[in-house]
Design a protein around this motif. Structure first.
Motif, short mmCIF file in Angstrom:
data_model
loop_
_atom_site.label_atom_id
_atom_site.label_comp_id
_atom_site.label_asym_id
_atom_site.label_seq_id
_atom_site.Cartn_x
_atom_site.Cartn_y
_atom_site.Cartn_z
N SER A 246 28.81 98.84 108.61
CA SER A 246 28.19 99.00 107.29
C SER A 246 26.67 98.91 107.44
N THR B 33 37.26 95.86 110.92
CA THR B 33 36.24 95.79 109.86
C THR B 33 34.99 95.05 110.35
N TYR C 144 22.83 104.40 101.09
CA TYR C 144 24.21 104.85 100.91
C TYR C 144 24.83 105.20 102.26
N HIS D 136 29.17 112.38 95.09
CA HIS D 136 28.60 111.56 96.18
C HIS D 136 29.52 111.57 97.39
N ALA E 241 34.69 106.14 103.76
CA ALA E 241 35.60 105.60 102.75
C ALA E 241 35.70 106.54 101.54
N ASP F 283 28.72 95.96 101.05
CA ASP F 283 28.20 95.25 99.86
C ASP F 283 27.51 93.99 100.35
N GLN G 168 31.82 100.34 91.48
CA GLN G 168 30.49 100.25 90.89
C GLN G 168 30.08 101.55 90.23
N GLN G 169 30.98 102.51 90.18
CA GLN G 169 30.63 103.83 89.64
C GLN G 169 31.34 104.04 88.30
N THR H 235 41.15 106.39 102.55
CA THR H 235 41.00 105.92 101.17
C THR H 235 41.13 104.41 101.06
P1 FAD Z 1 28.95 104.82 99.46
O1 FAD Z 1 29.72 106.00 99.87
O2 FAD Z 1 27.50 104.77 99.80
O3 FAD Z 1 29.13 104.66 97.88
C1 FAD Z 1 28.77 103.43 97.23
C2 FAD Z 1 28.44 103.71 95.77
O4 FAD Z 1 27.21 104.42 95.68
C3 FAD Z 1 29.47 104.57 95.03
O5 FAD Z 1 29.57 104.09 93.72
C4 FAD Z 1 28.86 105.97 95.06
O6 FAD Z 1 29.30 106.77 93.97
C5 FAD Z 1 27.37 105.62 94.96
N1 FAD Z 1 26.51 106.63 95.59
C6 FAD Z 1 26.70 107.23 96.78
N2 FAD Z 1 25.68 108.09 97.04
C7 FAD Z 1 24.83 108.01 95.99
C8 FAD Z 1 23.60 108.65 95.68
N3 FAD Z 1 23.02 109.54 96.48
N4 FAD Z 1 22.99 108.32 94.51
C9 FAD Z 1 23.54 107.41 93.66
N5 FAD Z 1 24.74 106.77 93.91
C10 FAD Z 1 25.35 107.07 95.06
N6 FAD Z 1 33.15 96.91 103.55
C11 FAD Z 1 32.62 96.14 104.53
O7 FAD Z 1 31.68 95.37 104.28
N7 FAD Z 1 33.11 96.18 105.81
C12 FAD Z 1 34.11 97.00 106.16
O8 FAD Z 1 34.52 97.02 107.32
C13 FAD Z 1 34.69 97.84 105.16
N8 FAD Z 1 35.67 98.71 105.46
C14 FAD Z 1 36.14 99.57 104.50
C15 FAD Z 1 37.10 100.52 104.84
C16 FAD Z 1 37.61 101.40 103.90
C17 FAD Z 1 38.62 102.44 104.30
C18 FAD Z 1 37.16 101.31 102.55
C19 FAD Z 1 37.75 102.21 101.50
C20 FAD Z 1 36.20 100.35 102.19
C21 FAD Z 1 35.67 99.49 103.15
N9 FAD Z 1 34.68 98.56 102.84
C22 FAD Z 1 34.15 97.75 103.83
C23 FAD Z 1 34.18 98.40 101.47
C24 FAD Z 1 32.91 99.22 101.19
O9 FAD Z 1 31.86 98.79 102.02
C25 FAD Z 1 32.54 99.03 99.73
O10 FAD Z 1 33.50 99.63 98.90
C26 FAD Z 1 31.13 99.48 99.32
O11 FAD Z 1 30.90 99.05 97.99
C27 FAD Z 1 30.92 100.98 99.34
O12 FAD Z 1 30.86 101.47 100.60
P2 FAD Z 1 30.90 103.07 100.82
O13 FAD Z 1 30.70 103.30 102.24
O14 FAD Z 1 32.07 103.65 100.16
O15 FAD Z 1 29.56 103.46 99.99
#
Ligand code: FAD
Length: 279
Positions: free
Chosen positions: A69, A39, A112, A151, A133, A99, A141-142, A165
């Motif tokens: 990230s 991570t 994003y 998305h 993810a 985040d 947050q959704q 997942t």
């Molecule tokens: P996104 O896919 O960008 O989604 C985030 C939010 O934005 C969602 O609610 C989505 O619906 C919304 N969204 C997406 N696109 C749009 C758009 N075009 N318009 C409006 N809304 C939109 N966090 C870390 O800091 N470090 C890590 O190493 C880490 N590893 C992880 C590994 C896994 C397998 C998982 C499941 C999570 C991990 N996380 C990690 C947590 C993750 O960073 C958080 O859950 C973060 O809030 C969302 O990241 P994401 O990449 O899923 O974001």
């Protein structure tokens, strides 16, 4: 046919943690995982430690995938990190939005994860393997599941090779998520992320923070065990084994274990599931 597995770590903070992780890599390496992932603290907090852990894994002869990230980052900064990985022959990455800690002023140049996926594809070419993810119980947050799914599908179409997942305890949530993704044209593998009950209290806190349902009957049993560590361990193993069996029987393309840098429970689960010949 044996189920393919991958294992997730966090970058250790201390020299003792670094050495311990090397041992854990050897122990879990006996299961011939597809890769180990590490991570990354949002905003780059663990940049050097993540790179260092990834290099240790690669030096031990295993495929390593750093998480990356993008929130709070510039394109130039992300390009620099990708170049550092490329120089070390790393070609697999878990691409995330992340985040930012509350109070952080700048959101950076990426909004994003889909934008990070596009950026990696455009700048690094097709030889990188990009995981993203997925949230079977909806991203915390959704508000609207359908929007979250759209998305997610856009993120996959931006160039991801697969998804891992968030952890969950309800197999139906995973199967429903996969069905809905397929309806939107997502064809890539969606691998369930599985969190063994390393420590019930801590896992329950994570679950509450991230909107993950621990079935009431599991909560009630766990809380009823009080300080009886042996019963918690035995029951937790049974629950997670059964969950993995359902997922594998239902066609999950592999299992990604959240190890919390420990090997014992994951080894035991893999043994029960018949994963890895040498254990
Ligand atoms: P996104 O896919 O960008 O989604 C985030 C939010 O934005 C969602 O609610 C989505 O619906 C919304 N969204 C997406 N696109 C749009 C758009 N075009 N318009 C409006 N809304 C939109 N966090 C870390 O800091 N470090 C890590 O190493 C880490 N590893 C992880 C590994 C896994 C397998 C998982 C499941 C999570 C991990 N996380 C990690 C947590 C993750 O960073 C958080 O859950 C973060 O809030 C969302 O990241 P994401 O990449 O899923 O974001």
């Amino acid at each position: 046919m044996t189920t393919s597995v991958s294992f997730e770590f966090f970058p250790p903070n201390t020299p003792v943690g670094v050495e311990k992780l090397k041992t854990v890599v050897q122990e879990l390496g006996a299961l011939a995982p597809q890769y180990f992932s590490v991570t990354y603290g949002a905003g780059g907090a663990t940049r050097d430690k993540t790179l260092s852990a990834v290099m240790d894994i690669a030096a031990a002869g295993f495929e390593a995938a750093p998480h990356l990230s993008c929130v709070g980052s510039t394109r130039e900064g992300i390009a620099g990190i990708l170049s550092a990985y490329r120089a070390q022959h790393i070609r697999r990455v878990v691409a995330l939005r992340g985040d930012l800690p509350s109070g952080t002023a700048t959101a950076g140049e990426f909004r994003y994860a889909s934008e990070l996926v596009s950026f990696i594809r455009e700048t690094q070419g097709p030889d990188w393997h990009i995981e993203v993810a997925a949230y079977p119980e909806v991203h915390p947050q959704q508000r609207y599941a359908a929007q979250d799914m759209r998305h997610f599908a856009d993120k996959m179409k931006a160039g991801a090779d697969g998804a891992i997942t968030q952890f969950f305890f309800n197999a139906d949530a995973y199967f429903h998520f996969v069905d809905e993704a397929r309806k939107l044209g997502v064809t890539q593998p969606i691998v369930p992320g599985i969190m063994p009950f390393h420590n019930y209290g801590r896992i329950a806190q994570f679950a509450q923070r991230d909107g993950i349902d621990i079935p009431r009957w599991v909560q009630m049993k766990m809380e009823g065990f009080m300080d009886d560590a042996a019963s918690i361990r035995a029951f937790g193993l049974d629950v997670i084994t059964r969950l993995c069996e359902r997922l594998i029987d239902g066609g999950a393309p592999g299992i990604h274990f959240y190890t919390l840098n420990q090997s014992a429970l994951t080894l035991e689960l893999c043994k029960r599931l018949g994963i890895g010949a040498k254990v």
